[in-house]
Design a protein around this motif. Sequence first.
Motif, PDB file in Angstrom:
ATOM      1  N   ARG A 184     126.960 -33.359  11.130  1.00 46.02           N
ATOM      2  CA  ARG A 184     127.758 -32.552  12.066  1.00 46.02           C
ATOM      3  C   ARG A 184     128.967 -31.943  11.360  1.00 46.02           C
ATOM      4  NH1 ARG A 184     128.691 -35.781  17.617  1.00 46.02           N
ATOM      5  NH2 ARG A 184     127.623 -34.233  18.894  1.00 46.02           N
ATOM      6  N   GLU A 185     129.645 -32.747  10.539  1.00 43.69           N
ATOM      7  CA  GLU A 185     130.812 -32.251   9.815  1.00 43.69           C
ATOM      8  C   GLU A 185     130.423 -31.170   8.813  1.00 43.69           C
ATOM      9  OE1 GLU A 185     132.808 -35.616   8.100  1.00 43.69           O
ATOM     10  OE2 GLU A 185     132.995 -36.596  10.058  1.00 43.69           O
ATOM     11  N   LEU A 186     129.340 -31.394   8.098  1.00 42.66           N
ATOM     12  CA  LEU A 186     128.884 -30.438   7.094  1.00 42.66           C
ATOM     13  C   LEU A 186     128.399 -29.146   7.726  1.00 42.66           C
ATOM     14  CD1 LEU A 186     128.324 -30.010   4.078  1.00 42.66           C
ATOM     15  CD2 LEU A 186     126.076 -31.016   4.442  1.00 42.66           C
ATOM     16  N   LEU A 187     127.681 -29.253   8.826  1.00 41.73           N
ATOM     17  CA  LEU A 187     127.099 -28.078   9.476  1.00 41.73           C
ATOM     18  C   LEU A 187     128.163 -27.222  10.140  1.00 41.73           C
ATOM     19  CD1 LEU A 187     124.359 -26.737   9.999  1.00 41.73           C
ATOM     20  CD2 LEU A 187     124.270 -27.980  12.151  1.00 41.73           C
ATOM     21  N   GLY A 188     129.163 -27.836  10.728  1.00 43.23           N
ATOM     22  CA  GLY A 188     130.180 -27.075  11.442  1.00 43.23           C
ATOM     23  C   GLY A 188     129.566 -26.299  12.580  1.00 43.23           C
ATOM     24  N   ASP A 189     129.894 -25.021  12.669  1.00 43.09           N
ATOM     25  CA  ASP A 189     129.380 -24.174  13.754  1.00 43.09           C
ATOM     26  C   ASP A 189     128.115 -23.426  13.368  1.00 43.09           C
ATOM     27  OD1 ASP A 189     131.398 -24.914  15.487  1.00 43.09           O
ATOM     28  OD2 ASP A 189     132.745 -23.327  14.766  1.00 43.09           O
ATOM     29  N   ASP A 190     127.663 -23.589  12.136  1.00 46.16           N
ATOM     30  CA  ASP A 190     126.466 -22.897  11.664  1.00 46.16           C
ATOM     31  C   ASP A 190     125.248 -23.665  12.160  1.00 46.16           C
ATOM     32  OD1 ASP A 190     124.628 -21.357  10.389  1.00 46.16           O
ATOM     33  OD2 ASP A 190     125.352 -21.753   8.359  1.00 46.16           O
ATOM     34  N   ASP A 191     124.486 -23.052  13.063  1.00 44.69           N
ATOM     35  CA  ASP A 191     123.357 -23.785  13.641  1.00 44.69           C
ATOM     36  C   ASP A 191     122.021 -23.081  13.457  1.00 44.69           C
ATOM     37  OD1 ASP A 191     123.757 -21.728  15.392  1.00 44.69           O
ATOM     38  OD2 ASP A 191     123.805 -22.960  17.195  1.00 44.69           O
ATOM     39  N   ASP A 192     121.903 -22.268  12.380  1.00 48.12           N
ATOM     40  CA  ASP A 192     120.579 -21.693  12.154  1.00 48.12           C
ATOM     41  C   ASP A 192     119.705 -22.735  11.459  1.00 48.12           C
ATOM     42  OD1 ASP A 192     120.446 -21.395   9.242  1.00 48.12           O
ATOM     43  OD2 ASP A 192     121.826 -19.719   9.424  1.00 48.12           O
ATOM     44  N   ALA A 193     118.423 -22.574  11.561  1.00 46.20           N
ATOM     45  CA  ALA A 193     117.468 -23.588  11.101  1.00 46.20           C
ATOM     46  C   ALA A 193     117.618 -23.893   9.614  1.00 46.20           C
ATOM     47  CB  ALA A 193     116.044 -23.142  11.413  1.00 46.20           C
ATOM     48  N   GLU A 194     117.860 -22.883   8.791  1.00 48.37           N
ATOM     49  CA  GLU A 194     117.997 -23.126   7.354  1.00 48.37           C
ATOM     50  C   GLU A 194     119.241 -23.963   7.050  1.00 48.37           C
ATOM     51  OE1 GLU A 194     118.251 -20.725   3.128  1.00 48.37           O
ATOM     52  OE2 GLU A 194     117.465 -19.693   4.893  1.00 48.37           O
ATOM     53  N   ALA A 195     120.339 -23.672   7.724  1.00 45.79           N
ATOM     54  CA  ALA A 195     121.569 -24.451   7.536  1.00 45.79           C
ATOM     55  C   ALA A 195     121.361 -25.895   7.982  1.00 45.79           C
ATOM     56  CB  ALA A 195     122.723 -23.808   8.296  1.00 45.79           C
ATOM     57  N   VAL A 196     120.620 -26.093   9.060  1.00 40.96           N
ATOM     58  CA  VAL A 196     120.328 -27.439   9.553  1.00 40.96           C
ATOM     59  C   VAL A 196     119.523 -28.204   8.505  1.00 40.96           C
ATOM     60  CG1 VAL A 196     119.003 -28.739  11.278  1.00 40.96           C
ATOM     61  CG2 VAL A 196     120.518 -26.870  11.997  1.00 40.96           C
ATOM     62  N   ARG A 197     118.474 -27.587   7.968  1.00 39.92           N
ATOM     63  CA  ARG A 197     117.652 -28.248   6.938  1.00 39.92           C
ATOM     64  C   ARG A 197     118.493 -28.596   5.720  1.00 39.92           C
ATOM     65  NH1 ARG A 197     114.117 -24.192   8.435  1.00 39.92           N
ATOM     66  NH2 ARG A 197     114.638 -23.015   6.565  1.00 39.92           N
ATOM     67  N   ASP A 198     119.315 -27.647   5.264  1.00 37.48           N
ATOM     68  CA  ASP A 198     120.149 -27.898   4.088  1.00 37.48           C
ATOM     69  C   ASP A 198     121.128 -29.043   4.338  1.00 37.48           C
ATOM     70  OD1 ASP A 198     118.850 -25.838   2.786  1.00 37.48           O
ATOM     71  OD2 ASP A 198     120.486 -24.389   3.041  1.00 37.48           O
ATOM     72  N   ALA A 199     121.753 -29.056   5.517  1.00 37.54           N
ATOM     73  CA  ALA A 199     122.707 -30.113   5.847  1.00 37.54           C
ATOM     74  C   ALA A 199     122.007 -31.477   5.916  1.00 37.54           C
ATOM     75  CB  ALA A 199     123.423 -29.802   7.157  1.00 37.54           C
ATOM     76  N   LEU A 200     120.841 -31.520   6.544  1.00 41.65           N
ATOM     77  CA  LEU A 200     120.098 -32.781   6.623  1.00 41.65           C
ATOM     78  C   LEU A 200     119.729 -33.281   5.226  1.00 41.65           C
ATOM     79  CD1 LEU A 200     117.763 -32.200   9.691  1.00 41.65           C
ATOM     80  CD2 LEU A 200     119.611 -33.880   9.502  1.00 41.65           C
ATOM     81  N   GLU A 201     119.312 -32.374   4.381  1.00 43.19           N
ATOM     82  CA  GLU A 201     118.940 -32.773   3.028  1.00 43.19           C
ATOM     83  C   GLU A 201     120.152 -33.320   2.278  1.00 43.19           C
ATOM     84  OE1 GLU A 201     117.408 -30.596  -0.982  1.00 43.19           O
ATOM     85  OE2 GLU A 201     116.340 -30.105   0.871  1.00 43.19           O
ATOM     86  N   ARG A 202     121.280 -32.682   2.405  1.00 35.66           N
ATOM     87  CA  ARG A 202     122.480 -33.118   1.685  1.00 35.66           C
ATOM     88  C   ARG A 202     122.973 -34.486   2.157  1.00 35.66           C
ATOM     89  NH1 ARG A 202     126.776 -28.509   1.303  1.00 35.66           N
ATOM     90  NH2 ARG A 202     127.888 -30.185   0.240  1.00 35.66           N
ATOM     91  N   VAL A 203     122.947 -34.735   3.455  1.00 36.48           N
ATOM     92  CA  VAL A 203     123.499 -36.006   3.955  1.00 36.48           C
ATOM     93  C   VAL A 203     122.534 -37.178   3.780  1.00 36.48           C
ATOM     94  CG1 VAL A 203     125.033 -34.826   5.577  1.00 36.48           C
ATOM     95  CG2 VAL A 203     122.828 -35.708   6.389  1.00 36.48           C
ATOM     96  N   THR A 204     121.271 -36.899   3.501  1.00 34.25           N
ATOM     97  CA  THR A 204     120.297 -37.986   3.340  1.00 34.25           C
ATOM     98  C   THR A 204     119.858 -38.184   1.894  1.00 34.25           C
ATOM     99  OG1 THR A 204     118.400 -36.536   3.793  1.00 34.25           O
ATOM    100  CG2 THR A 204     119.398 -37.705   5.686  1.00 34.25           C
ATOM    101  N   ASP A 205     120.244 -37.301   0.990  1.00 30.06           N
ATOM    102  CA  ASP A 205     119.766 -37.356  -0.390  1.00 30.06           C
ATOM    103  C   ASP A 205     120.047 -38.722  -1.027  1.00 30.06           C
ATOM    104  OD1 ASP A 205     118.498 -36.254  -2.636  1.00 30.06           O
ATOM    105  OD2 ASP A 205     120.416 -35.674  -3.522  1.00 30.06           O
ATOM    106  N   TRP A 206     118.998 -39.361  -1.495  1.00 29.47           N
ATOM    107  CA  TRP A 206     118.985 -40.665  -2.139  1.00 29.47           C
ATOM    108  C   TRP A 206     119.379 -41.788  -1.180  1.00 29.47           C
ATOM    109  CZ3 TRP A 206     117.503 -42.262  -7.102  1.00 29.47           C
ATOM    110  CH2 TRP A 206     117.024 -41.235  -7.908  1.00 29.47           C
ATOM    111  N   ARG A 207     119.559 -41.469   0.095  1.00 25.03           N
ATOM    112  CA  ARG A 207     119.799 -42.498   1.110  1.00 25.03           C
ATOM    113  C   ARG A 207     118.540 -42.648   1.966  1.00 25.03           C
ATOM    114  NH1 ARG A 207     123.794 -39.024   0.931  1.00 25.03           N
ATOM    115  NH2 ARG A 207     125.847 -39.664   0.233  1.00 25.03           N
ATOM    116  N   ALA A 208     117.955 -41.512   2.338  1.00 28.06           N
ATOM    117  CA  ALA A 208     116.745 -41.517   3.155  1.00 28.06           C
ATOM    118  C   ALA A 208     115.799 -40.388   2.761  1.00 28.06           C
ATOM    119  CB  ALA A 208     117.103 -41.411   4.641  1.00 28.06           C
ATOM    120  N   SER A 209     116.158 -39.636   1.730  1.00 28.46           N
ATOM    121  CA  SER A 209     115.310 -38.531   1.262  1.00 28.46           C
ATOM    122  C   SER A 209     115.515 -38.351  -0.239  1.00 28.46           C
ATOM    123  CB  SER A 209     115.663 -37.223   1.990  1.00 28.46           C
ATOM    124  OG  SER A 209     116.930 -36.736   1.574  1.00 28.46           O
TER     125      SER A 209
END
Length: 186
Positions: A60-85
């Motif tokens: 949520r913090e990383l994404l901010g107000d940007d809610d397009d699908a590509e931004a969502v995928r990028d944010a999910l990848e960044r927050v889970t890298d080496w933790r869950a992805s």
Amino acid sequence: MPTRDDEFDPDDNFAHATGHDFDEGDAEHEGDLEVLAWQWLLRINPGDEEAATQQFQAYRELLGDDDDAEAVRDALERVTDWRASFRIDETERTTLIDAIETLAERFRVDIDWGVEDPTDAVALAGASTGALIEAAYDQLRVAGYTLWTWDTGDDTVAGVLAPRDDDEAMRVLGNALGLDLRPGAG
């Protein structure tokens, strides 16, 4: 419908947000990308709602107000890298093994890579990325998990682990998030 300003309650799993299971195309509805992101995090952090909650807050913090699908995928990848992805250059076989083993350790699953020393790049020279992913996939399935990968559009391989019982939900969520998920494909 929760908003970014609402207090996040992980126990409700956003069930009140839509009142239905997710189908293809649900991400087009306002707020559904946040719901999909939460459901994704729950599935790739099985049994660890605290980790999913931490990753969701970071998302949520990383994404901010940007809610397009590509931004969502990028944010999910960044927050889970080496933790869950993971997302690894496909030529970095020892790093790929390390990433998958790191994720599999959360479920107490050991992977037999079919080589004497999986940390030796020379020993892995004859092993393809696809063969390594397939070996991990097969062993994780026996243990009750699925290794999912998707096309990154570049020379990397990306993936997550989720419970085998969540296979259908992972397909639906992956599709809704714009990921062409494939079980164990290298």
